[in-house]
Design an enzyme around this catalytic site. Structure first.
Site, short mmCIF file in Angstrom:
data_model
loop_
_atom_site.label_atom_id
_atom_site.label_comp_id
_atom_site.label_asym_id
_atom_site.label_seq_id
_atom_site.Cartn_x
_atom_site.Cartn_y
_atom_site.Cartn_z
N GLY A 235 0.85 -1.20 0.00
CA GLY A 235 0.00 0.00 0.00
C GLY A 235 0.88 1.23 0.00
N GLY A 236 1.92 1.18 -0.80
CA GLY A 236 2.96 2.23 -0.76
C GLY A 236 2.66 3.45 -1.61
CG ASP A 284 -7.24 -6.44 -2.52
OD1 ASP A 284 -6.99 -6.13 -1.33
OD2 ASP A 284 -8.40 -6.56 -2.96
CG PHE A 285 -3.66 -4.29 1.85
CD1 PHE A 285 -4.94 -4.23 2.35
CD2 PHE A 285 -2.95 -3.10 1.68
CE1 PHE A 285 -5.54 -3.01 2.65
CE2 PHE A 285 -3.53 -1.86 1.99
CZ PHE A 285 -4.84 -1.83 2.45
CG HIS A 304 -4.19 5.34 9.93
ND1 HIS A 304 -3.72 6.63 10.04
CD2 HIS A 304 -4.34 5.11 8.60
CE1 HIS A 304 -3.60 7.15 8.82
NE2 HIS A 304 -3.94 6.26 7.95
C1 LIG Z 1 -3.12 6.33 3.52
S1 LIG Z 1 -2.41 5.79 2.03
C2 LIG Z 1 -0.73 5.50 2.51
C3 LIG Z 1 0.21 5.43 1.36
C4 LIG Z 1 1.68 5.17 1.74
N1 LIG Z 1 1.82 3.91 2.46
C5 LIG Z 1 2.22 6.30 2.57
O1 LIG Z 1 2.41 6.11 3.79
O2 LIG Z 1 2.47 7.37 2.04
C6 LIG Z 1 -3.06 4.13 1.92
C7 LIG Z 1 -2.65 3.41 0.65
O3 LIG Z 1 -3.18 2.08 0.70
C8 LIG Z 1 -3.67 1.75 -0.58
N2 LIG Z 1 -4.70 0.70 -0.45
C9 LIG Z 1 -5.97 0.84 0.02
N3 LIG Z 1 -6.60 -0.35 0.00
C10 LIG Z 1 -5.71 -1.24 -0.51
C11 LIG Z 1 -5.78 -2.64 -0.77
N4 LIG Z 1 -6.89 -3.35 -0.52
N5 LIG Z 1 -4.66 -3.25 -1.25
C12 LIG Z 1 -3.53 -2.54 -1.50
N6 LIG Z 1 -3.41 -1.21 -1.28
C13 LIG Z 1 -4.50 -0.57 -0.78
C14 LIG Z 1 -4.22 3.05 -1.11
O4 LIG Z 1 -4.38 3.04 -2.51
C15 LIG Z 1 -3.18 4.05 -0.62
O5 LIG Z 1 -2.15 4.23 -1.54
#
Ligand SMILES: C[S@@+](CC[C@H](N)C(=O)[O-])C[C@H]1O[C@@H](n2cnc3c(N)ncnc32)[C@H](O)[C@@H]1O
Length: 400
Positions: A235-236, A284-285, A304
Site C-alpha cells: 500500500g505504498g 490487494d492486501f 489506521h
Molecule cells: C493512507 S495511504 C498510505 C500510502 C503510503 N503507504 C504512505 O504512507 O504514504 C493508503 C494506501 O493504501 C492503498 N490501499 C488501500 N486499499 C488497498 C488494498 N486493498 N490493497 C492494496 N493497497 C491498498 C491506497 O491506494 C493508498 O495508496
C-alpha cells in the site's frame, strides 16, 4: 486570561529564541508550542471559537479556489491578476473569488496588490494543488462527513462505526455497502483519487520515515542474500516512502525494493520515474502476499484506516509469506496514554478522519494485540524524535 502567564512564557521564549538553531526541528517545534501557550494565556473563549471557524473557512476557501483552478492560475512570475479575470477563466461569479481570497490574504497565503488584484507570494507556491493544496482538498472532503456526524450517530448503532461498509464516510456519500477506497475509486470525481495520492507524497514532514528503523544496518545481510527482496512497501502509494527508505539505507548491492498498491494506483504510475531498483506490483492486501521471504514488509498509514479484525487479516496475509527472519514493520502515529495539553494535535485530527472511515489511530498496546492475533511478536518500537510517528517491528512468533 493571565498577563503574568503570558509574560513568563514570553520571557522564556525570548531566551530560547536567542539560542535557536533553525535546523533543529525539535527545538523549533518546541518554540512554536510556546507561542501557542502565550496566545492561550491572552485569548478569550470567543476569540478561540472564532479562530477555529476561521481555520475551517480558510480551508474551505482554499479548496474551492483550487478545485475551480483559480489558485493555480495565479501567474507563476508574480504578475498581478484581478478577481474579475480569475473568475471569468473559472466561469464563476467574481464575488466567489474575492470572498475566498479575503480570508487567504488575511492568512498571508496570497498578496493583495490593490482592491481585488492579487499576486502569488512565497507561501502561495507551497499550497498549489500538487503540493499542500492537495492535502487541504483531501482533508476538506471529510468536512462534509464531520458535519453529518450528529445525524450518523442518531441513525446508526455503536457497532456500525467499526464496519467500513457502514462508516460515516460511505453513509454521508450515499454509498453504504462499499468501503472508503471503493468509494474513492469508483464513486467520486477521479480528481479526488489523484489529490489523495498527491497528499500522501507530501506528508513526509508530518509522517517522517527517517531516523527510526536502522535500514542501513541491514546492508551486510541483504548483500549476502541478493535473491531476497529487501523492502516490500505494501500500500505504498506512489513510492514516496520507498524512495526515502532507499536513501536511508544507502548503497546496498542488489537491494530490491518492491512497491505494491491497488491497480488504479499502480497503473497511474506508468511512465513515472521511480528510480533504480524499484519494482511495482498491483496487489490487494486482502489477498495472499505474492512476494515471499522478503527481508522487510513495510506498511505505513495502512492499519489506521481499518478496524482491528481487518488489520489482523491484512497482516496475516503477509505473515504467511514471511520467512523465519523476515521483519514486518508498521509505521503509524502512536496515541499516548494521556493527551498532553498544548502538544501536537495532528494525531487527533487524523483520528477524526479515521473515525469517518471505520478505522482508528492506536496505542502501542493496541498494536501489540493486533500483532499477536496476526501471529507476530512485537520486538521493537522505534519512535521518531520529531513527531508522534513510530515504526513497530514484528517477527514471526517462535513456536515453543
Ligand atoms: C493512507 S495511504 C498510505 C500510502 C503510503 N503507504 C504512505 O504512507 O504514504 C493508503 C494506501 O493504501 C492503498 N490501499 C488501500 N486499499 C488497498 C488494498 N486493498 N490493497 C492494496 N493497497 C491498498 C491506497 O491506494 C493508498 O495508496
Amino acid at each position: 486570561m493571565s498577563k503574568d502567564a503570558a509574560l513568563a512564557e514570553t520571557q522564556s521564549l525570548l531566551a530560547a529564541l536567542q539560542s535557536l538553531d533553525l535546523s533543529d526541528n525539535t527545538q523549533r517545534v518546541a518554540l512554536l508550542r510556546q507561542t501557542n501557550r502565550i496566545r492561550a494565556a491572552l485569548e478569550t473563549p470567543l476569540e478561540l471559537a472564532s479562530r477555529w471557524m476561521e481555520t475551517v473557512a480558510a480551508a474551505g476557501a482554499l479548496q474551492l479556489l483550487i478545485r475551480i483552478g483559480v489558485f493555480d492560475r495565479l501567474p507563476a512570475d508574480g504578475t498581478p491578476i484581478s478577481a474579475a479575470e480569475l473568475a471569468q477563466q473559472a466561469g464563476v461569479d467574481a464575488s466567489v473569488v474575492t470572498r475566498c481570497m479575503r480570508i487567504l490574504v488575511a492568512q498571508g497565503l496570497v498578496e493583495e496588490m490593490k482592491g481585488d488584484v492579487y499576486k502569488r507570494n512565497g507561501l502561495s507556491d507551497f499550497f498549489k494543488s500538487d503540493k499542500l493544496g492537495a492535502m487541504m482538498c483531501t482533508g476538506f472532503m471529510f468536512a462534509r462527513i464531520w458535519a453529518m456526524f450528529p445525524d450518523y450517530v442518531k441513525t446508526h448503532t455503536p457497532e456500525d462505526l467499526w464496519d467500513v461498509t457502514k462508516s460515516p464516510f460511505v453513509w454521508t456519500i450515499g454509498q453504504e455497502g462499499k468501503s472508503f477506497y471503493e468509494v474513492l475509486d469508483t464513486c467520486l470525481d477521479p480528481v479526488q483519487r489523484s489529490l489523495f495520492d498527491l497528499t500522501m507524497t507530501n506528508v513526509e514532514g508530518m509522517y517522517p520515515t527517517r531516523d527510526m528503523f536502522p535500514f542501513r544496518e541491514m546492508k551486510g545481510q541483504v548483500e549476502l542474500e541478493p535473491e531476497r527482496p529487501f523492502v516490500v512497501d505494501v500500500g505504498g502509494g506512489r513510492g514516496q516512502v520507498l524512495k526515502v527508505i532507499r536513501e536511508e539505507a544507502g548503497e546496498i548491492k542488489g537491494g530490491r525494493y518492491i512497491l505494491q498498491d491497488l491497480p488504479i494506483v499502480i497503473e497511474s504510475l506508468k511512465g513515472e520515474d521511480l528510480g533504480e531498483g524499484i519494482e511495482v506490483i498491483a496487489y490487494d492486501f486482502f489477498a495472499e502476499q505474492p512476494v515471499k521471504n522478503a527481508h522487510i514488509y513495510f506498511f505505513r498509514m495502512i492499519l489506521h484506516g481499518f478496524n482491528d479484525a481487518m488489520s489482523v487479516q491484512i497482516l496475516k496475509n503477509t505473515v504467511s509469506a514471511m520467512g523465519p527472519d523476515s521483519r514486518l514493520i508498521v509505521c503509524e502515529k502512536l496515541v499516548p496514554d494521556m493527551v498532553p495539553v498544548g502538544g501536537s494535535t495532528e494525531l487527533y485530527w487524523l483520528d477524526m478522519l479515521m473515525m469517518s472511515v471505520g478505522g482508528k489511530e492506536r496505542t502501542v498496546a493496541d498494536f501489540q494485540r493486533v500483532f499477536d492475533h496476526a501471529g507476530l511478536e512485537l520486538v521493537g518500537v522505534y519512535r521518531s524524535k520529531t513527531s508522534q510517528a513510530a515504526m513497530l517491528e514484528g517477527r514471526l512468533k517462535r513456536v515453543a
